[in-house]
Design an enzyme around this catalytic site. Structure first.
Site, PDB file in Angstrom:
ATOM      1  N   LYS A  42       5.248  69.874  65.770  1.00  0.00           N
ATOM      2  CA  LYS A  42       4.766  71.016  65.047  1.00  0.00           C
ATOM      3  C   LYS A  42       3.858  70.611  63.878  1.00  0.00           C
ATOM      4  O   LYS A  42       3.040  71.385  63.406  1.00  0.00           O
ATOM      5  CB  LYS A  42       5.958  71.800  64.457  1.00  0.00           C
ATOM      6  CG  LYS A  42       6.900  72.357  65.460  1.00  0.00           C
ATOM      7  CD  LYS A  42       8.076  73.042  64.722  1.00  0.00           C
ATOM      8  CE  LYS A  42       9.179  73.386  65.673  1.00  0.00           C
ATOM      9  NZ  LYS A  42      10.384  73.837  64.959  1.00  0.00           N
ATOM     10  N   GLY A  43       4.046  69.367  63.411  1.00  0.00           N
ATOM     11  CA  GLY A  43       3.465  68.967  62.124  1.00  0.00           C
ATOM     12  C   GLY A  43       1.969  69.152  61.973  1.00  0.00           C
ATOM     13  O   GLY A  43       1.485  69.376  60.870  1.00  0.00           O
ATOM     14  N   GLU A  98      -3.086  64.581  64.644  1.00  0.00           N
ATOM     15  CA  GLU A  98      -1.726  64.277  64.182  1.00  0.00           C
ATOM     16  C   GLU A  98      -1.583  64.623  62.705  1.00  0.00           C
ATOM     17  O   GLU A  98      -2.575  64.618  61.959  1.00  0.00           O
ATOM     18  CB  GLU A  98      -1.472  62.778  64.344  1.00  0.00           C
ATOM     19  CG  GLU A  98      -0.438  62.341  65.330  1.00  0.00           C
ATOM     20  CD  GLU A  98       0.970  62.887  65.215  1.00  0.00           C
ATOM     21  OE1 GLU A  98       1.221  63.898  64.528  1.00  0.00           O
ATOM     22  OE2 GLU A  98       1.848  62.275  65.832  1.00  0.00           O
ATOM     23  N   ASP A  99      -0.349  64.876  62.288  1.00  0.00           N
ATOM     24  CA  ASP A  99      -0.094  65.072  60.861  1.00  0.00           C
ATOM     25  C   ASP A  99      -0.078  63.735  60.136  1.00  0.00           C
ATOM     26  O   ASP A  99      -0.754  63.533  59.139  1.00  0.00           O
ATOM     27  CB  ASP A  99       1.225  65.844  60.641  1.00  0.00           C
ATOM     28  CG  ASP A  99       2.408  65.274  61.423  1.00  0.00           C
ATOM     29  OD1 ASP A  99       2.251  64.257  62.137  1.00  0.00           O
ATOM     30  OD2 ASP A  99       3.502  65.861  61.333  1.00  0.00           O
ATOM     31  N   ASP A 102       2.928  56.928  61.525  1.00  0.00           N
ATOM     32  CA  ASP A 102       3.959  56.168  60.824  1.00  0.00           C
ATOM     33  C   ASP A 102       4.184  54.863  61.598  1.00  0.00           C
ATOM     34  O   ASP A 102       3.413  53.923  61.447  1.00  0.00           O
ATOM     35  CB  ASP A 102       5.207  57.067  60.762  1.00  0.00           C
ATOM     36  CG  ASP A 102       6.323  56.522  59.918  1.00  0.00           C
ATOM     37  OD1 ASP A 102       6.037  55.831  58.931  1.00  0.00           O
ATOM     38  OD2 ASP A 102       7.494  56.785  60.235  1.00  0.00           O
ATOM     39  N   LYS A 130       0.256  55.987  57.305  1.00  0.00           N
ATOM     40  CA  LYS A 130       1.198  55.148  56.540  1.00  0.00           C
ATOM     41  C   LYS A 130       1.206  53.764  57.181  1.00  0.00           C
ATOM     42  O   LYS A 130       2.136  53.402  57.896  1.00  0.00           O
ATOM     43  CB  LYS A 130       2.584  55.787  56.683  1.00  0.00           C
ATOM     44  CG  LYS A 130       3.408  55.853  55.424  1.00  0.00           C
ATOM     45  CD  LYS A 130       4.837  56.210  55.764  1.00  0.00           C
ATOM     46  CE  LYS A 130       5.127  57.684  55.672  1.00  0.00           C
ATOM     47  NZ  LYS A 130       6.561  57.972  55.968  1.00  0.00           N
ATOM     48  N   PHE A 151       8.768  59.132  52.043  1.00  0.00           N
ATOM     49  CA  PHE A 151       8.934  60.285  52.922  1.00  0.00           C
ATOM     50  C   PHE A 151       8.220  61.497  52.325  1.00  0.00           C
ATOM     51  O   PHE A 151       8.565  61.970  51.246  1.00  0.00           O
ATOM     52  CB  PHE A 151      10.415  60.593  53.167  1.00  0.00           C
ATOM     53  CG  PHE A 151      10.581  61.631  54.235  1.00  0.00           C
ATOM     54  CD1 PHE A 151      10.391  61.296  55.571  1.00  0.00           C
ATOM     55  CD2 PHE A 151      10.886  62.942  53.909  1.00  0.00           C
ATOM     56  CE1 PHE A 151      10.499  62.260  56.566  1.00  0.00           C
ATOM     57  CE2 PHE A 151      10.997  63.909  54.897  1.00  0.00           C
ATOM     58  CZ  PHE A 151      10.808  63.564  56.231  1.00  0.00           C
ATOM     59  N   ASP A 158       7.539  68.317  57.456  1.00  0.00           N
ATOM     60  CA  ASP A 158       8.787  69.010  57.105  1.00  0.00           C
ATOM     61  C   ASP A 158       9.906  68.054  56.737  1.00  0.00           C
ATOM     62  O   ASP A 158       9.848  66.868  57.026  1.00  0.00           O
ATOM     63  CB  ASP A 158       9.284  69.831  58.300  1.00  0.00           C
ATOM     64  CG  ASP A 158       9.895  68.942  59.390  1.00  0.00           C
ATOM     65  OD1 ASP A 158       9.256  67.940  59.762  1.00  0.00           O
ATOM     66  OD2 ASP A 158      11.013  69.223  59.837  1.00  0.00           O
ATOM     67  N   ARG A 164       6.961  72.806  55.341  1.00  0.00           N
ATOM     68  CA  ARG A 164       5.716  72.681  56.106  1.00  0.00           C
ATOM     69  C   ARG A 164       4.587  73.497  55.491  1.00  0.00           C
ATOM     70  O   ARG A 164       3.421  73.145  55.613  1.00  0.00           O
ATOM     71  CB  ARG A 164       5.905  73.173  57.552  1.00  0.00           C
ATOM     72  CG  ARG A 164       6.758  72.271  58.432  1.00  0.00           C
ATOM     73  CD  ARG A 164       6.585  72.674  59.887  1.00  0.00           C
ATOM     74  NE  ARG A 164       7.645  72.176  60.750  1.00  0.00           N
ATOM     75  CZ  ARG A 164       7.681  70.945  61.277  1.00  0.00           C
ATOM     76  NH1 ARG A 164       6.717  70.101  61.012  1.00  0.00           N
ATOM     77  NH2 ARG A 164       8.674  70.584  62.062  1.00  0.00           N
TER      78      ARG A 164
HETATM   79  P1  5GP Z   1       5.537  57.685  64.527  1.00  0.00           P
HETATM   80  O1  5GP Z   1       5.741  57.779  66.001  1.00  0.00           O
HETATM   81  O2  5GP Z   1       4.148  57.292  64.115  1.00  0.00           O
HETATM   82  O3  5GP Z   1       6.583  56.835  63.867  1.00  0.00           O
HETATM   83  O4  5GP Z   1       5.910  59.086  63.980  1.00  0.00           O
HETATM   84  C1  5GP Z   1       5.028  60.075  63.725  1.00  0.00           C
HETATM   85  C2  5GP Z   1       5.793  61.328  63.399  1.00  0.00           C
HETATM   86  O5  5GP Z   1       6.908  61.065  62.529  1.00  0.00           O
HETATM   87  C3  5GP Z   1       4.915  62.275  62.653  1.00  0.00           C
HETATM   88  O6  5GP Z   1       4.180  63.080  63.526  1.00  0.00           O
HETATM   89  C4  5GP Z   1       5.899  63.045  61.808  1.00  0.00           C
HETATM   90  O7  5GP Z   1       6.408  64.128  62.544  1.00  0.00           O
HETATM   91  C5  5GP Z   1       7.020  62.052  61.541  1.00  0.00           C
HETATM   92  N1  5GP Z   1       6.857  61.435  60.215  1.00  0.00           N
HETATM   93  C6  5GP Z   1       6.434  60.188  59.927  1.00  0.00           C
HETATM   94  N2  5GP Z   1       6.382  59.962  58.599  1.00  0.00           N
HETATM   95  C7  5GP Z   1       6.768  61.114  58.025  1.00  0.00           C
HETATM   96  C8  5GP Z   1       6.905  61.550  56.652  1.00  0.00           C
HETATM   97  O8  5GP Z   1       6.647  60.824  55.672  1.00  0.00           O
HETATM   98  N3  5GP Z   1       7.314  62.831  56.468  1.00  0.00           N
HETATM   99  C9  5GP Z   1       7.610  63.672  57.502  1.00  0.00           C
HETATM  100  N4  5GP Z   1       8.009  64.904  57.182  1.00  0.00           N
HETATM  101  N5  5GP Z   1       7.485  63.302  58.796  1.00  0.00           N
HETATM  102  C10 5GP Z   1       7.063  62.055  59.051  1.00  0.00           C
END
Ligand code: 5GP
Length: 180
Positions: A42-43, A98-99, A102, A130, A151, A158, A164
């Site tokens: 959803k992000g 993407e939001d 990470d 990040k 975070f 969210d 959000r």
């Molecule tokens: P990845 O697969 O890159 O580890 O994860 C990406 C997803 O993790 C993002 O789309 C998001 O939903 C969640 N995520 C990663 N870092 C954060 C953060 O700092 N805050 C929040 N709310 N969600 C995060």
């Protein structure tokens, strides 16, 4: 709600300015194509809505939902498609929105799926990156802001489905989720 933030990283105005710049760059880079813009739910819904209104070439928009964090602040490492696309990607130039990137696991999985389905190209645009947390070698093609290893909530991000709708992005106070 803003009281729950330890600090604000980027204001509504700073985000708007940067999204406008990125939209301009994308409009220029994709000038001769009609990209398929895929929002990762959803992000990404807030960023996608702002970004596409700053893109002045024809685009198509679709959404996918991928499982990632659930209700927690820590990644489960499990990636799975919860909602798939409504249109085929074969032969399309795809721009995944993407939001935040990470560990990179979600995007590397998604990029592989889209390429296997025959997308002509797959590029990634993210509101936040990040890099300190990366596990999989993947870099966004367009990024609005690099952020520290904390975070974040707001601007689509969210914590347990809250925050959000905050127009800024900030660091959530650890005492809000320390009971986990
Ligand atoms: P990845 O697969 O890159 O580890 O994860 C990406 C997803 O993790 C993002 O789309 C998001 O939903 C969640 N995520 C990663 N870092 C954060 C953060 O700092 N805050 C929040 N709310 N969600 C995060």
């Amino acid at each position: 709600m803003l009281d729950d933030l330890e600090s604000i990283l980027f204001s509504r105005e700073q985000i708007a300015d940067r999204v406008q710049e990125v939209g301009r760059t994308i409009s220029r880079d994709y000038a001769s194509t009609q990209p398929l813009v895929i929002g990762v739910l959803k992000g990404a819904f807030v960023f996608l809505a702002d970004l596409v209104r700053r893109i002045d070439i024809p685009v198509e928009i679709d959404f996918m939902a991928i499982s990632s964090y659930g209700a927690s602040t820590k990644s489960s490492g499990v990636v799975k498609i919860i909602k798939d696309l409504d249109v085929p990607v074969e032969g399309r130039h795809v721009l995944v929105v993407e939001d935040i990137v990470d560990t990179g696991m979600t995007l590397s999985y998604l990029r592989d799926v889209l390429l296997r389905r025959g997308a002509a190209s797959v590029k990634i645009v993210t509101a936040f990156d990040k890099p300190a947390r990366r596990v999989v070698a993947i870099a966004p093609d367009y990024c609005c802001f690099e952020v520290p290893n904390a975070f974040l909530v707001g601007y689509g991000l969210d914590y347990s489905e809250r925050y959000r709708h905050l127009p800024c992005v900030g660091v959530l106070r650890p005492d809000i989720y320390s009971g986990e």
